[in-house]
Design a protein around this motif. Structure first.
Motif, PDB file in Angstrom:
ATOM      1  N   VAL A 157       0.860  -1.361   0.449  1.00  0.00           N
ATOM      2  CA  VAL A 157       0.241   0.044   0.286  1.00  0.00           C
ATOM      3  C   VAL A 157       0.588   0.919  -0.011  1.00  0.00           C
ATOM      4  O   VAL A 157       1.959   1.199  -0.361  1.00  0.00           O
ATOM      5  CB  VAL A 157      -0.982   0.271   1.562  1.00  0.00           C
ATOM      6  N   ALA A 158       0.196   2.429  -0.578  1.00  0.00           N
ATOM      7  CA  ALA A 158       1.614   3.593  -0.336  1.00  0.00           C
ATOM      8  C   ALA A 158       0.388   4.719   0.611  1.00  0.00           C
ATOM      9  O   ALA A 158      -0.902   4.865   0.235  1.00  0.00           O
ATOM     10  CB  ALA A 158       1.125   3.950  -1.732  1.00  0.00           C
ATOM     11  N   THR A 159       0.865   5.721   1.081  1.00  0.00           N
ATOM     12  CA  THR A 159      -0.173   6.707   1.895  1.00  0.00           C
ATOM     13  C   THR A 159      -0.864   7.370   0.620  1.00  0.00           C
ATOM     14  O   THR A 159       0.861   8.089  -0.147  1.00  0.00           O
ATOM     15  CB  THR A 159       0.518   6.929   3.431  1.00  0.00           C
ATOM     16  N   VAL A 160      -1.538   8.020   0.825  1.00  0.00           N
ATOM     17  CA  VAL A 160      -2.043   9.301   0.029  1.00  0.00           C
ATOM     18  C   VAL A 160      -3.043  10.500   0.505  1.00  0.00           C
ATOM     19  O   VAL A 160      -2.837  11.241   0.140  1.00  0.00           O
ATOM     20  CB  VAL A 160      -3.121   8.382  -1.224  1.00  0.00           C
ATOM     21  N   ALA A 161      -3.157  10.019   1.836  1.00  0.00           N
ATOM     22  CA  ALA A 161      -3.190  11.342   2.276  1.00  0.00           C
ATOM     23  C   ALA A 161      -3.321  10.993   3.834  1.00  0.00           C
ATOM     24  O   ALA A 161      -3.904  10.206   4.966  1.00  0.00           O
ATOM     25  CB  ALA A 161      -5.064  11.454   2.109  1.00  0.00           C
ATOM     26  N   ILE A 162      -3.322  12.135   5.017  1.00  0.00           N
ATOM     27  CA  ILE A 162      -3.829  11.959   6.357  1.00  0.00           C
ATOM     28  C   ILE A 162      -4.265  13.673   6.333  1.00  0.00           C
ATOM     29  O   ILE A 162      -4.393  14.036   6.257  1.00  0.00           O
ATOM     30  CB  ILE A 162      -2.625  12.594   7.425  1.00  0.00           C
ATOM     31  N   ASP A 163      -5.554  13.124   7.263  1.00  0.00           N
ATOM     32  CA  ASP A 163      -6.875  13.702   7.027  1.00  0.00           C
ATOM     33  C   ASP A 163      -6.845  14.189   8.990  1.00  0.00           C
ATOM     34  O   ASP A 163      -7.399  12.829   9.647  1.00  0.00           O
ATOM     35  CB  ASP A 163      -8.111  13.244   7.065  1.00  0.00           C
ATOM     36  N   ALA A 164      -7.336  14.546   9.361  1.00  0.00           N
ATOM     37  CA  ALA A 164      -8.240  15.045  10.983  1.00  0.00           C
ATOM     38  C   ALA A 164      -7.059  14.475  11.850  1.00  0.00           C
ATOM     39  O   ALA A 164      -7.873  14.049  13.294  1.00  0.00           O
ATOM     40  CB  ALA A 164      -9.624  13.722  11.113  1.00  0.00           C
ATOM     41  N   MET A 165      -6.215  15.487  11.293  1.00  0.00           N
ATOM     42  CA  MET A 165      -4.972  15.120  12.871  1.00  0.00           C
ATOM     43  C   MET A 165      -4.423  16.169  13.600  1.00  0.00           C
ATOM     44  O   MET A 165      -5.089  17.650  13.496  1.00  0.00           O
ATOM     45  CB  MET A 165      -3.270  15.578  11.459  1.00  0.00           C
ATOM     46  N   LYS A 166      -4.975  15.922  15.305  1.00  0.00           N
ATOM     47  CA  LYS A 166      -4.992  16.008  15.996  1.00  0.00           C
ATOM     48  C   LYS A 166      -3.892  16.012  16.906  1.00  0.00           C
ATOM     49  O   LYS A 166      -3.922  14.910  17.345  1.00  0.00           O
ATOM     50  CB  LYS A 166      -6.186  16.179  17.365  1.00  0.00           C
ATOM     51  N   PHE A 167      -2.971  17.179  17.260  1.00  0.00           N
ATOM     52  CA  PHE A 167      -2.251  17.003  18.463  1.00  0.00           C
ATOM     53  C   PHE A 167      -2.659  17.266  19.826  1.00  0.00           C
ATOM     54  O   PHE A 167      -2.900  18.807  20.246  1.00  0.00           O
ATOM     55  CB  PHE A 167      -0.820  17.608  18.268  1.00  0.00           C
TER      56      PHE A 167
END
Length: 112
Positions: free
Chosen positions: A36-46
């Motif tokens: 698989v390949a990473t295509v998006a990162i959504d809704a990241m919260k620290f």
């Protein structure tokens, strides 16, 4: 490790993000039965910082999928070494696309 921290002794967000991506990809590979390949990162919260020496754990759960992609929710929790108290420090939704061995997108149910 100290080399992964800022002068305040907190782990860089990029290090945390890479650990989450590794965990999410491992989860997605099982569903895709291949690369698989990473295509998006959504809704990241620290939510809070991670201190040098904290134990870090990433937990993955299925969020959604399409014909070639899978969304994985990844939560990261820490625990101060030697204690039992854990706290969630971040979360995000990572999208991965199933890939052929030649690097082209493929269906989740197609052979790698």
């Amino acid at each position: 490790m100290p080399r992964d921290a800022n002068p305040s002794g907190h782990i860089f967000g990029g290090w945390t993000l890479s650990q989450m991506d590794l965990a999410g990809a491992t989860f997605a590979v099982e569903r895709a039965t291949g690369p698989v390949a990473t295509v998006a990162i959504d809704a990241m919260k620290f939510l809070r910082p991670i201190a040098v020496g904290d134990e870090v754990s990433c937990f993955c759960s299925w969020e959604d999928e399409g014909s070639t992609s899978i969304k994985v929710k990844v939560e990261t929790w820490t625990r101060v070494r030697g204690t039992k108290e854990a706290a969630k420090v971040t979360e995000g939704v990572f999208t991965y696309v199933a890939m052929t061995n030649e690097g082209q997108p493929r269906g989740l149910d197609d052979a790698a």
